[in-house]
Design a protein around this motif. Structure first.
Motif, short mmCIF file in Angstrom:
data_model
loop_
_atom_site.label_atom_id
_atom_site.label_comp_id
_atom_site.label_asym_id
_atom_site.label_seq_id
_atom_site.Cartn_x
_atom_site.Cartn_y
_atom_site.Cartn_z
N ASP A 61 0.82 -1.22 0.00
CA ASP A 61 0.00 0.00 0.00
C ASP A 61 0.85 1.27 0.00
N GLU A 62 1.89 1.30 0.82
CA GLU A 62 2.73 2.50 0.92
C GLU A 62 3.48 2.76 -0.38
N LYS A 63 4.08 1.69 -0.93
CA LYS A 63 4.83 1.83 -2.18
C LYS A 63 3.89 2.19 -3.33
N ARG A 64 2.71 1.57 -3.33
CA ARG A 64 1.75 1.84 -4.41
C ARG A 64 1.31 3.30 -4.37
N SER A 65 1.09 3.84 -3.17
CA SER A 65 0.68 5.23 -3.05
C SER A 65 1.75 6.16 -3.60
N ALA A 66 3.01 5.86 -3.27
CA ALA A 66 4.12 6.68 -3.78
C ALA A 66 4.23 6.57 -5.29
N TYR A 67 4.01 5.37 -5.81
CA TYR A 67 4.09 5.17 -7.26
C TYR A 67 2.96 5.92 -7.97
N ASP A 68 1.75 5.87 -7.39
CA ASP A 68 0.62 6.57 -8.00
C ASP A 68 0.86 8.08 -8.06
N ARG A 69 1.58 8.64 -7.10
CA ARG A 69 1.81 10.09 -7.04
C ARG A 69 2.99 10.53 -7.90
N PHE A 70 4.09 9.74 -7.85
CA PHE A 70 5.32 10.21 -8.49
C PHE A 70 5.85 9.28 -9.58
N GLY A 71 5.13 8.16 -9.85
CA GLY A 71 5.61 7.24 -10.88
C GLY A 71 6.83 6.47 -10.40
N HIS A 72 7.67 6.05 -11.35
CA HIS A 72 8.83 5.23 -11.00
C HIS A 72 9.80 5.98 -10.10
N ALA A 73 9.84 7.31 -10.22
CA ALA A 73 10.76 8.09 -9.37
C ALA A 73 10.38 7.98 -7.90
N GLY A 74 9.09 7.77 -7.62
CA GLY A 74 8.65 7.70 -6.23
C GLY A 74 9.03 6.41 -5.54
N VAL A 75 9.39 5.39 -6.30
CA VAL A 75 9.74 4.10 -5.69
C VAL A 75 11.16 3.68 -6.09
N GLU A 76 11.95 4.62 -6.54
CA GLU A 76 13.31 4.31 -6.94
C GLU A 76 14.07 3.72 -5.76
N GLY A 77 14.63 2.55 -5.99
CA GLY A 77 15.38 1.89 -4.94
C GLY A 77 14.53 1.13 -3.94
N ARG A 78 13.22 1.14 -4.11
CA ARG A 78 12.34 0.46 -3.15
C ARG A 78 11.76 -0.83 -3.71
N GLY A 79 12.06 -1.11 -4.97
CA GLY A 79 11.57 -2.34 -5.57
C GLY A 79 12.72 -3.18 -6.06
N VAL A 80 12.44 -4.11 -6.98
CA VAL A 80 13.45 -4.98 -7.54
C VAL A 80 13.94 -4.41 -8.85
N ASP A 81 15.25 -4.29 -9.00
CA ASP A 81 15.82 -3.83 -10.27
C ASP A 81 15.83 -5.01 -11.23
N TYR A 82 14.69 -5.22 -11.90
CA TYR A 82 14.55 -6.42 -12.73
C TYR A 82 15.52 -6.44 -13.90
N GLY A 83 16.09 -5.32 -14.24
CA GLY A 83 17.04 -5.34 -15.34
C GLY A 83 18.38 -5.91 -14.97
N ASN A 84 18.80 -5.77 -13.72
CA ASN A 84 20.12 -6.19 -13.30
C ASN A 84 20.12 -7.33 -12.28
N ALA A 85 19.00 -7.52 -11.56
CA ALA A 85 18.96 -8.56 -10.53
C ALA A 85 19.02 -9.95 -11.15
N GLY A 86 19.71 -10.86 -10.44
CA GLY A 86 19.75 -12.24 -10.90
C GLY A 86 18.48 -12.97 -10.52
N MET A 87 18.20 -14.06 -11.27
CA MET A 87 16.98 -14.82 -10.98
C MET A 87 17.03 -15.43 -9.59
N GLY A 88 18.22 -15.86 -9.16
CA GLY A 88 18.33 -16.45 -7.83
C GLY A 88 17.94 -15.46 -6.75
N ASP A 89 18.36 -14.18 -6.91
CA ASP A 89 18.00 -13.16 -5.93
C ASP A 89 16.50 -12.91 -5.91
N ILE A 90 15.90 -12.85 -7.11
CA ILE A 90 14.46 -12.62 -7.20
C ILE A 90 13.68 -13.77 -6.57
#
Length: 359
Positions: A61-90
């Motif tokens: 809920d908290e992350k979604r609220s920030a995303y709804d207000r500011f887009g990807h910039a609002g959750v930068e560093g708070r989610g999974v970097d799917y472009g660089n993270a390994g599958m094992g980490d995910i």
């Protein structure tokens, strides 16, 4: 991927979607694009990572609220970097989700199933109709494994004890990775027992169980019927240390009775009455399988084959209706084969009277 797509678009849901809709959409995407189902497909792996990253934000809920207000910039560093993270980490990060969705698919469950439960045992028990009517207690004997008397079931020799397995920490299972997936498998060190016996009991060789003749007391309820099954919890084969025993299942066979026929909770029997009783009326007593007697009234003029019913004199009912079934008496009229001269004369007189009355 240089530009991130809108997370609602990734999961294919509206911006006002509820938590259940988001969870359902992610489950569908994860099943479709999971790397184990798309070996060597880089595009599917990226879609899987993308959907996982979207879910990590929109399910909070908290992350979604920030995303709804500011887009990807609002959750930068708070989610999974799917472009660089390994599958094992995910997979490790989201193993609770995968366990809930797929029963362990995509990550090892946090909770082990524990030691294996003992096997169930099935035996047949033949009883008489009387036993079925009043109930009985029987000792069931069968051969099977039972806890070792020498070690009390621990498997360890006298003066020693079983030790917790160091490989699995006593859980009986270890996590192994196959490609991108984590699986919980039986610990090879303790074979799922969670314990290791250093000094095994000589009687059972460390197994904690021996094969011997067992006897179990079984209560058979009144009203039991042919083919019904009784369950005696915990009286089957013993489980591994720390696991419950199996159950004992007793299949009932009710022997045929020469005098009575049974239909559910109802009883039926044939009874011979004299010609005079059938004609004039009277009473007859029948001894039931439980040694009780039921008195049945014979109406005057009863014909051969007539069925007379005594309510509530059958077997107890085991269903929700309760009460007892009925007893049905089928009347057989005795026709004498040999008559004295006087008997013949009297019957002839009766015949003449009946003809005169009917004319």
């Amino acid at each position: 991927m240089t530009e991130k797509r809108d997370y609602y678009e990734v999961l294919g849901v509206n911006r006002d979607a509820g938590s259940d809709d988001i969870r359902k959409a992610y489950k569908q995407a994860a099943l479709k694009h999971h790397p184990d189902r798309n070996q060597g497909d880089t595009a599917a792996e990226l879609k899987f990572k993308e959907a996982t990253a979207a879910y990590s934000i929109l399910s909070d809920d908290e992350k979604r609220s920030a995303y709804d207000r500011f887009g990807h910039a609002g959750v930068e560093g708070r989610g999974v970097d799917y472009g660089n993270a390994g599958m094992g980490d995910i997979l490790e990060h989201f193993q609770d989700i995968f366990s809930d969705f797929f029963g362990g698919f995509g990550g090892a469950s946090r909770q082990s199933r524990g030691p294996e439960r003992g096997q169930d045992v099935q035996v047949d028990l033949a009883i008489e109709l009387k036993d079925a009517m009043v109930g009985t207690k029987r000792d069931i004997s069968f051969r099977g494994v039972a806890p070792c008397d020498g070690c009390g079931g621990s498997g360890a020799s006298e003066g020693s004890q079983a030790e917790r397995c160091g490989s699995c920490g006593g859980s009986g299972q270890v996590a192994t990775q196959r490609g991108f997936l984590m699986f919980a498998t039986t610990c090879p060190q303790c074979r799922g027992r969670g314990q290791v016996v250093r000094n095994p009991c000589p009687d059972c060789r460390g197994q904690g169980r021996v094969e011997k003749q067992r006897k179990v007391a079984v209560t058979v309820p009144a009203g039991i019927d042919q083919g019904q099954r009784l369950r005696v919890p915990g009286q089957g084969m013993p489980g591994r240390p720390g696991a419950p025993n199996g159950d004992l299942y007793v299949d009932i066979q009710v022997s045929d009775d020469a005098r009575f026929q049974r239909e559910g909770a109802d009883l039926a029997s044939r009874e011979r009455v004299t010609f005079a009783t059938a004609t004039l009326g009277g009473k007859t007593s029948v001894k039931l399988p439980d040694e009780s007697e039921v008195e049945v009234s014979i109406p005057a003029g009863t014909q051969p084959g007539t069925v007379l019913t005594a309510r509530g004199k059958g077997l107890p009912r085991l269903d929700r209706r309760g009460g007892r079934g009925d007893f049905h008496l089928v009347v057989d009229v005795i026709v004498p084969k040999k008559l004295t001269k006087r008997a013949k004369a009297l019957l002839q007189e009766l015949e003449d009277e009946l003809v005169a009355t009917s004319s």
